[in-house]
Motif scaffolding. Sequence first.
Motif, PDB file in Angstrom:
ATOM      1  N   GLY A 127       6.544  30.001  16.032  1.00 55.31           N
ATOM      2  CA  GLY A 127       5.830  30.543  14.892  1.00 55.31           C
ATOM      3  C   GLY A 127       4.537  29.802  14.646  1.00 55.31           C
ATOM      4  O   GLY A 127       4.281  28.739  15.213  1.00 55.31           O
ATOM      5  N   PRO A 128       3.710  30.323  13.744  1.00 49.33           N
ATOM      6  CA  PRO A 128       2.407  29.708  13.482  1.00 49.33           C
ATOM      7  C   PRO A 128       2.525  28.490  12.572  1.00 49.33           C
ATOM      8  O   PRO A 128       3.561  28.225  11.979  1.00 49.33           O
ATOM      9  N   THR A 129       1.418  27.790  12.472  1.00 42.17           N
ATOM     10  CA  THR A 129       1.339  26.656  11.553  1.00 42.17           C
ATOM     11  C   THR A 129       1.131  27.192  10.141  1.00 42.17           C
ATOM     12  O   THR A 129       0.255  28.040   9.909  1.00 42.17           O
ATOM     13  N   VAL A 130       1.935  26.696   9.203  1.00 39.26           N
ATOM     14  CA  VAL A 130       1.928  27.195   7.816  1.00 39.26           C
ATOM     15  C   VAL A 130       1.422  26.081   6.902  1.00 39.26           C
ATOM     16  O   VAL A 130       1.737  24.905   7.101  1.00 39.26           O
ATOM     17  N   LEU A 131       0.641  26.483   5.905  1.00 38.56           N
ATOM     18  CA  LEU A 131       0.119  25.528   4.930  1.00 38.56           C
ATOM     19  C   LEU A 131       0.685  25.868   3.557  1.00 38.56           C
ATOM     20  O   LEU A 131       0.514  26.988   3.060  1.00 38.56           O
ATOM     21  N   TRP A 132       1.402  24.916   2.988  1.00 34.56           N
ATOM     22  CA  TRP A 132       1.943  25.056   1.614  1.00 34.56           C
ATOM     23  C   TRP A 132       1.183  24.100   0.709  1.00 34.56           C
ATOM     24  O   TRP A 132       1.033  22.914   1.041  1.00 34.56           O
ATOM     25  N   THR A 133       0.705  24.604  -0.415  1.00 36.15           N
ATOM     26  CA  THR A 133      -0.012  23.769  -1.365  1.00 36.15           C
ATOM     27  C   THR A 133       0.655  23.912  -2.723  1.00 36.15           C
ATOM     28  O   THR A 133       0.778  25.029  -3.253  1.00 36.15           O
ATOM     29  N   GLY A 134       1.131  22.781  -3.274  1.00 36.50           N
ATOM     30  CA  GLY A 134       1.798  22.798  -4.576  1.00 36.50           C
ATOM     31  C   GLY A 134       1.062  21.930  -5.571  1.00 36.50           C
ATOM     32  O   GLY A 134       0.454  20.916  -5.212  1.00 36.50           O
ATOM     33  N   ARG A 135       1.091  22.361  -6.835  1.00 32.45           N
ATOM     34  CA  ARG A 135       0.438  21.607  -7.895  1.00 32.45           C
ATOM     35  C   ARG A 135       1.469  21.191  -8.931  1.00 32.45           C
ATOM     36  O   ARG A 135       2.529  21.801  -9.079  1.00 32.45           O
ATOM     37  N   SER A 136       1.138  20.135  -9.658  1.00 31.41           N
ATOM     38  CA  SER A 136       2.096  19.576 -10.620  1.00 31.41           C
ATOM     39  C   SER A 136       2.349  20.495 -11.811  1.00 31.41           C
ATOM     40  O   SER A 136       3.303  20.277 -12.557  1.00 31.41           O
ATOM     41  N   ASP A 137       1.517  21.534 -11.995  1.00 28.31           N
ATOM     42  CA  ASP A 137       1.768  22.464 -13.103  1.00 28.31           C
ATOM     43  C   ASP A 137       2.758  23.549 -12.715  1.00 28.31           C
ATOM     44  O   ASP A 137       3.052  24.448 -13.508  1.00 28.31           O
ATOM     45  N   GLY A 138       3.269  23.517 -11.473  1.00 25.51           N
ATOM     46  CA  GLY A 138       4.296  24.466 -11.061  1.00 25.51           C
ATOM     47  C   GLY A 138       3.800  25.566 -10.146  1.00 25.51           C
ATOM     48  O   GLY A 138       4.603  26.356  -9.629  1.00 25.51           O
ATOM     49  N   ARG A 141       1.065  27.775  -3.297  1.00 24.25           N
ATOM     50  CA  ARG A 141       0.481  28.810  -2.442  1.00 24.25           C
ATOM     51  C   ARG A 141       0.931  28.559  -1.013  1.00 24.25           C
ATOM     52  O   ARG A 141       0.955  27.421  -0.551  1.00 24.25           O
ATOM     53  N   VAL A 142       1.292  29.656  -0.309  1.00 19.82           N
ATOM     54  CA  VAL A 142       1.680  29.572   1.100  1.00 19.82           C
ATOM     55  C   VAL A 142       0.744  30.463   1.901  1.00 19.82           C
ATOM     56  O   VAL A 142       0.538  31.641   1.560  1.00 19.82           O
ATOM     57  N   GLU A 143       0.176  29.915   2.972  1.00 17.94           N
ATOM     58  CA  GLU A 143      -0.750  30.669   3.810  1.00 17.94           C
ATOM     59  C   GLU A 143      -0.728  30.084   5.213  1.00 17.94           C
ATOM     60  O   GLU A 143      -0.171  29.002   5.445  1.00 17.94           O
ATOM     61  N   LEU A 144      -1.310  30.815   6.117  1.00 14.28           N
ATOM     62  CA  LEU A 144      -1.450  30.303   7.473  1.00 14.28           C
ATOM     63  C   LEU A 144      -2.503  29.208   7.471  1.00 14.28           C
ATOM     64  O   LEU A 144      -3.527  29.300   6.789  1.00 14.28           O
ATOM     65  N   ALA A 145      -2.229  28.150   8.231  1.00 13.79           N
ATOM     66  CA  ALA A 145      -3.180  27.044   8.305  1.00 13.79           C
ATOM     67  C   ALA A 145      -4.433  27.490   9.043  1.00 13.79           C
ATOM     68  O   ALA A 145      -4.372  28.382   9.904  1.00 13.79           O
ATOM     69  N   PRO A 146      -5.586  26.900   8.706  1.00 11.54           N
ATOM     70  CA  PRO A 146      -6.827  27.286   9.390  1.00 11.54           C
ATOM     71  C   PRO A 146      -6.764  27.095  10.894  1.00 11.54           C
ATOM     72  O   PRO A 146      -7.407  27.838  11.646  1.00 11.54           O
TER      73      PRO A 146
END
Length: 593
Positions: A127-138, A141-146
Amino acid sequence: MDNAFQVDLRGVVDLLSRHLYSSPRVYVRELLQNAADAITARRAADPDAPATVTIEATGGLISVRDTGIGLTEDEVHALLATIGRSSKRDELGFARHEFLGQFGIGLLSGFLVADEISVETRSAKGGPTVLWTGRSDGRYRVELAPADRAEPGTTVTLRTRHDAAEWAAPRTVAELAELYGSLLPVDVTVNGRRTTLGTPPWRAAHPSPDARRRALQAHCEELFGFVPLDVVDLNVPEAGLTGVAYILPAPANPAVRGTHRVYLKRMLLTETADGLLPDWAFFARCVVDAAELRPTASREALYEDDLLDHTREELGRRLRAWLVRLAETDPAGLRAFLNLHHLGVKALALHDDDMLRLVDQWLEYETSSGPMTLAQFRLRHPGGRYTTSVDEFRQLAAVSGAQGVGLVNGGYVYDSEILARLRRIDPGAVLDRLEPAELATHLGPADPDAELRARPFLTAAARALDPLGCEVVLRDFDPASLPALYLTSRAAQHHADLREARDTGDALWADVLGALERSVAADRPRLVLNHRNPLVRRVTGLPDLTLAATAVEALYGMALLHGHHPLRPADTATLNRSFLGLLDWAVQGGTHD
């Protein structure tokens, strides 16, 4: 209608930082733990897979890159977006044996120092490389890595807050990575410097036992700041535990529980674990690694369960076996140990017969014949006695020794209980507690003519001390330097306590205690005057019986003080009156009529 719980992530982070974790520094441990578990999962399918964790810390940016199994996009949604969900538990919810973590909250520790966490991951399953970005406010975002990663694995990146800059300093990150992960079976580097040792020091290969001992002594000095008296290997297979116990080279306070360094699956759990050893083993500091013991959710302490209880007992047996072996192979080493840590051995001897034998044969006690072991004392004094207080021993040791009655000081902690248990290892060991009043029967009588001449004096002395509940007798005994001896029995002391409580209580309690006092046999204490003492001979010959009574009161007070007996108000008043009376007589030149 059923509804799903809503989670305030900022509140959860506050809960972690204030109540679960003791310090923000644990974020390094949690990131290392996730990386090590990911590598373990990949190596389960591919044993030749690389096992490296690379940490870069610069300019407030921290990245942790591992060569682990990685996550697919579906796993990212399922695991990273749900607090408490973890891939490290089986279908029944139990922690899987090979992994360090199990609670599904480790990644959240990053929010202790950062407001945003990014996870770039590529699964070894494809599968592809996945980028997950989480913030402390809850929000997340999940997207494909560049750009795709060349190899499976994960990179976690934190951009730390300004108020957490101290935890992101390169030196701090390196120190924390070395602290928590120095024994991990993976290569960990921080800014290009390796921080892992690879093999626990107690399992490392050495050319000889002496070389191993020197290496472990150096390890102890580095960790705890002392060179140990000895090193004891520890092994509890049921807990998957190995390690060493370092014996303290100086006396330890038994009231202060020792703290130990505990690793779980080679990741540091805590530097300050208590309760790992039995309470009596306060003379040892341990460094251990365990595979089966359970951590608390914070991973900063051990979970109290049956396995930990069993481990504690087994470690106690290891230390006990070391003591027995020391007695057999290194008597000088055992004596050195006992001089420092006798309290721990005594505590163990209260319920362990082998330790009781060790105490009997090797530990020196204070006796009326000088320091010696209990075994030596019993050979020299078959009908010996012991006291249950240090003050009583100090008062009676010289007198009992002079009369041929051996006496052991059993007034220190655990001693009287140990002396009472000696029959368990030697049925012929007769060491009974000394009844002080019994000692009077061993004191020789005064010369009959001298006692006859002293009869008027004894009558006046008895009259003076009768209000104090004390009898006066004249004896002839050694040492001659001791003028008077105050002897009381337990029954007499009980009688005196009842009388004092009656005198200080209210009317109702005075009647009740008075009835109890009348029901107790009136066994009175004795003031034994030593006719062999020159001062006593002069006092018994005084023609002035009033002065003689004052002198007896002074001797009575001195005997109480010498024996460290508690002074009642009446005793204090008598002592003051006799002192002032003798001082008045001396000032007036001894001219009282």
